[in-house]
Design an enzyme around this catalytic site. Structure first.
Site, PDB file in Angstrom:
ATOM      1  NE  ARG A  68      30.447  -1.280   0.694  1.00 38.37           N
ATOM      2  CZ  ARG A  68      29.498  -1.031   1.604  1.00 38.37           C
ATOM      3  NH1 ARG A  68      28.714  -1.975   2.076  1.00 38.37           N
ATOM      4  NH2 ARG A  68      29.331   0.196   2.062  1.00 38.37           N
ATOM      5  N   GLY A  69      32.690  -1.050   3.802  1.00 42.76           N
ATOM      6  CA  GLY A  69      32.099  -0.192   4.821  1.00 42.76           C
ATOM      7  C   GLY A  69      33.063  -0.157   6.000  1.00 42.76           C
ATOM      8  CB  ALA A  70      34.553   2.685   7.841  1.00 45.74           C
ATOM      9  CG  ASN A  91      30.885   8.590   3.253  1.00 46.84           C
ATOM     10  OD1 ASN A  91      31.171   7.488   3.737  1.00 46.84           O
ATOM     11  ND2 ASN A  91      29.703   8.839   2.717  1.00 46.84           N
ATOM     12  CE  LYS A  92      32.408   4.346  -1.885  1.00 49.90           C
ATOM     13  NZ  LYS A  92      33.722   3.810  -2.340  1.00 49.90           N
ATOM     14  NE  ARG A 145      38.535  -0.317   0.135  1.00 51.16           N
ATOM     15  CZ  ARG A 145      37.256   0.081   0.040  1.00 51.16           C
ATOM     16  NH1 ARG A 145      36.311  -0.528   0.738  1.00 51.16           N
ATOM     17  NH2 ARG A 145      36.922   1.083  -0.752  1.00 51.16           N
ATOM     18  CG  ASP A 176      35.013   5.226   4.315  1.00 51.00           C
ATOM     19  OD1 ASP A 176      34.006   5.759   3.791  1.00 51.00           O
ATOM     20  OD2 ASP A 176      35.202   3.999   4.329  1.00 51.00           O
TER      21      ASP A 176
HETATM   22  O1  MRU Z   1      34.138   1.607  -0.754  1.00 52.64           O
HETATM   23  P1  MRU Z   1      33.181   1.257   0.338  1.00 52.64           P
HETATM   24  O2  MRU Z   1      31.934   0.597  -0.150  1.00 52.64           O
HETATM   25  O3  MRU Z   1      33.844   0.502   1.458  1.00 52.64           O
HETATM   26  O4  MRU Z   1      32.744   2.681   0.933  1.00 52.64           O
HETATM   27  C1  MRU Z   1      31.886   2.713   2.034  1.00 52.64           C
HETATM   28  C2  MRU Z   1      31.510   4.074   2.472  1.00 52.64           C
HETATM   29  O5  MRU Z   1      31.959   5.074   1.950  1.00 52.64           O
HETATM   30  C3  MRU Z   1      30.594   4.169   3.655  1.00 52.64           C
HETATM   31  O6  MRU Z   1      29.768   5.284   3.578  1.00 52.64           O
HETATM   32  C4  MRU Z   1      31.443   4.277   4.942  1.00 52.64           C
HETATM   33  O7  MRU Z   1      32.414   3.274   4.982  1.00 52.64           O
HETATM   34  C5  MRU Z   1      30.613   4.199   6.157  1.00 52.64           C
HETATM   35  S1  MRU Z   1      29.957   2.592   6.428  1.00 52.64           S
HETATM   36  C6  MRU Z   1      29.102   2.586   7.891  1.00 52.64           C
END
Ligand code: MRU
Length: 330
Positions: free
Chosen positions: A51-53, A234-235, A84, A224
């Site tokens: 996970r994480g972009a 973002n989250k 996703r 994201d």
């Molecule tokens: O649902 P996730 O855990 O994939 O969400 C991740 C985030 O929102 C991060 O802040 C974003 O992807 C940046 S990661 C460098």
């Protein structure tokens, strides 16, 4: 305890496999998944094992090797790109490998490795450009996880913190726990503590109190997808943090690589927001916490308007929202 690599390809294109640190189990267990089939990767992305972009982008790039070597064509690559919807890095990486590979798994692996290496270098550059923004700060706030577990390097939002710490700056980091999947409590706190930084976990509803007490001088979050005008997905909860920071005169920075910017979108209204399974909210540690008769709302991301963002920390430097269109122009 050194964590294994977030994403790693092992072997050649024809018989190799993709190794993913299973983030759903952290911090209690450190287990690596070995992935050989496209469908297994898509399932791992959906359940947030990776996970994480940027990390999803790198995993997606290697996923193209899995798809192509199994004879999958454009439909298979599209399924991967759609695993996703919000993080544009996944679509970007799949497109890039598709264009470079022309259906050849060996070429796909070479391009995926290039994307992987580029992300590592990008994190370094984001750290270098962002660290000076923390000069004199006693406290820094972050939300979700945008560190090594979300990238191929030291992270996006966390990279300036690691770089500043390495330069001898000392500050507290406040990590929002990040309901419902607890990326802040489980992952950010783990990474920062392992790196020797002073980290304090907050339930999401405590950030306002910490800001009002004056304990935080800067906030940094990841992203994201960012539109041309700087509106940032973002989250979920990032928008709330941004509003709180504005109310307390604390600058909020977004740290992200070029691959997270979607130049095709004029503003954030066109960013697709992933809606996740309601059980993520209905249950806690396997126990039912919401009455069955109640509805739940569980978006994975929200959009913070550019007007609440003090600057964008990228591999090319720190930009204000008004400067982004020029930087993004081809
Ligand atoms: O649902 P996730 O855990 O994939 O969400 C991740 C985030 O929102 C991060 O802040 C974003 O992807 C940046 S990661 C460098």
């Amino acid at each position: 305890m050194a964590l294994p690599a977030t994403v790693q390809w092992n072997g050649d294109a024809r018989s190799g496999s993709l190794l993913l640190l299973d983030q759903t189990l952290l911090p209690a267990r450190i287990e690596t998944l070995e992935i050989r089939e496209l469908d297994a990767l898509i399932a791992a992305i959906r359940r947030l094992s990776v996970r994480g972009a940027p990390a999803i982008g790198v995993a997606g790039a290697y996923g193209c090797v899995l798809a192509l070597r199994a004879g999958g064509g454009d439909a298979a690559l599209q399924r991967l790109a759609d695993a996703r919807p919000t993080a544009v890095n996944l679509r970007w990486a799949v497109e890039r490998v598709r264009n470079a590979a022309g259906g050849n798994p060996d070429k796909a692996l070479a391009e995926a490795r290039a994307i992987h290496e580029q992300d590592r270098a990008t994190c370094q550059a984001i750290g270098r450009h962002g660290a000076p923004l923390l000069a004199g700060a006693a406290g820094v706030l972050t939300h979700c996880n945008a560190g090594a577990l979300a990238t191929a390097g030291t992270g996006t939002a966390l990279a300036p913190m690691f770089a500043a710490h390495q330069q001898g700056m000392r500050f507290r980091v406040f990590a929002d726990e990040t309901r419902p999947l607890l990326q802040g409590a489980r992952l950010t706190a783990l990474e920062l503590a392992e790196g020797g930084l002073d980290v304090t976990v907050l339930a999401d509803n405590m950030a306002a109190d910490v800001l009002r007490r004056g304990w935080v001088q800067a906030a940094i979050v990841g992203a994201d997808r960012i539109a041309r005008n700087g509106d940032t997905a973002n989250k979920i909860g990032t928008y709330g943090v941004a509003v709180l920071c504005r109310a307390h005169n604390v600058p909020l920075y977004v740290a992200a690589p070029r691959s997270t910017f979607d130049a095709s979108l004029a503003d954030g209204s066109g960013i697709p927001i992933e809606q996740r399974n309601e059980d993520e909210l209905r249950q806690f540690n396997g126990a039912q916490i919401v009455p069955k008769m109640a509805k739940v709302y569980n978006p994975a991301f929200d959009v913070t308007p550019a007007s609440l963002i003090a600057g964008f920390i990228t591999e090319d430097g720190v930009f204000r929202a008004a400067e982004l269109a020029g930087w993004l122009a081809p």
